[in-house]
Design a protein around this motif. Structure first.
Motif, mmCIF file in Angstrom:
data_model
loop_
_atom_site.group_PDB
_atom_site.id
_atom_site.type_symbol
_atom_site.label_atom_id
_atom_site.label_comp_id
_atom_site.label_asym_id
_atom_site.label_seq_id
_atom_site.Cartn_x
_atom_site.Cartn_y
_atom_site.Cartn_z
ATOM 1 N N ARG A 26 0.970 -1.182 0.095
ATOM 2 C CA ARG A 26 0.035 0.026 0.102
ATOM 3 C C ARG A 26 1.049 1.318 0.140
ATOM 4 N N VAL A 27 1.860 1.164 0.825
ATOM 5 C CA VAL A 27 2.868 2.379 0.736
ATOM 6 C C VAL A 27 3.413 2.525 -0.700
ATOM 7 N N ALA A 28 3.964 1.543 -1.178
ATOM 8 C CA ALA A 28 4.760 1.585 -2.412
ATOM 9 C C ALA A 28 3.603 1.923 -3.726
ATOM 10 N N GLU A 29 2.608 1.591 -3.647
ATOM 11 C CA GLU A 29 1.226 2.079 -4.440
ATOM 12 C C GLU A 29 1.033 3.408 -4.248
ATOM 13 N N PHE A 30 1.064 3.954 -3.176
ATOM 14 C CA PHE A 30 0.712 5.483 -2.835
ATOM 15 C C PHE A 30 1.967 6.151 -3.483
ATOM 16 N N LYS A 31 2.996 5.724 -3.233
ATOM 17 C CA LYS A 31 4.334 6.485 -3.515
ATOM 18 C C LYS A 31 4.439 6.655 -4.942
ATOM 19 N N ARG A 32 4.032 5.305 -5.806
ATOM 20 C CA ARG A 32 3.944 5.235 -7.219
ATOM 21 C C ARG A 32 3.098 6.274 -7.856
ATOM 22 N N ARG A 33 1.707 6.246 -7.222
ATOM 23 C CA ARG A 33 0.812 7.295 -7.647
ATOM 24 C C ARG A 33 1.071 8.881 -7.369
ATOM 25 N N SER A 34 1.789 9.080 -6.218
ATOM 26 C CA SER A 34 2.090 10.374 -5.926
ATOM 27 C C SER A 34 3.147 11.131 -6.359
#
Length: 85
Positions: free
Chosen positions: A50-58
């Motif tokens: 979830r952290v990695a996905e958030f970082k990829r999106r932001s």
């Protein structure tokens, strides 16, 4: 921000930039730099994803962090990026 679930089923959102560590003991414990600790239903791997996905999106250069299919690894970097968009 990522959404997590307390053991009682209540969802909450945490600023993932404040996460200091995540451990399984045996429940997953998320510790923040503010000394707050949360016991959550998600596994350590789920929190990391979830952290990695958030970082990829932001992240402004998020395309650089996308997974590249094996067939495209030999292509020039610009072609790989265009294929992922």
């Amino acid at each position: 921000m990522i959404k997590l679930t307390r053991l009682n089923g209540n969802e909450f959102v945490v600023n993932c930039d404040l996460i200091e560590n995540v451990e399984a003991a045996p429940d997953t414990i998320v510790s923040l730099t503010t000394n707050q600790r949360y016991v959550v239903r998600e596994s350590v791997d789920e929190v990391i994803e979830r952290v990695a996905e958030f970082k990829r999106r932001s992240h402004p250069d998020a395309r650089l962090f996308l997974k590249v299919p094996a067939a495209q690894k030999d292509a020039p970097s610009d072609e790989r990026l265009d294929a992922e968009v």
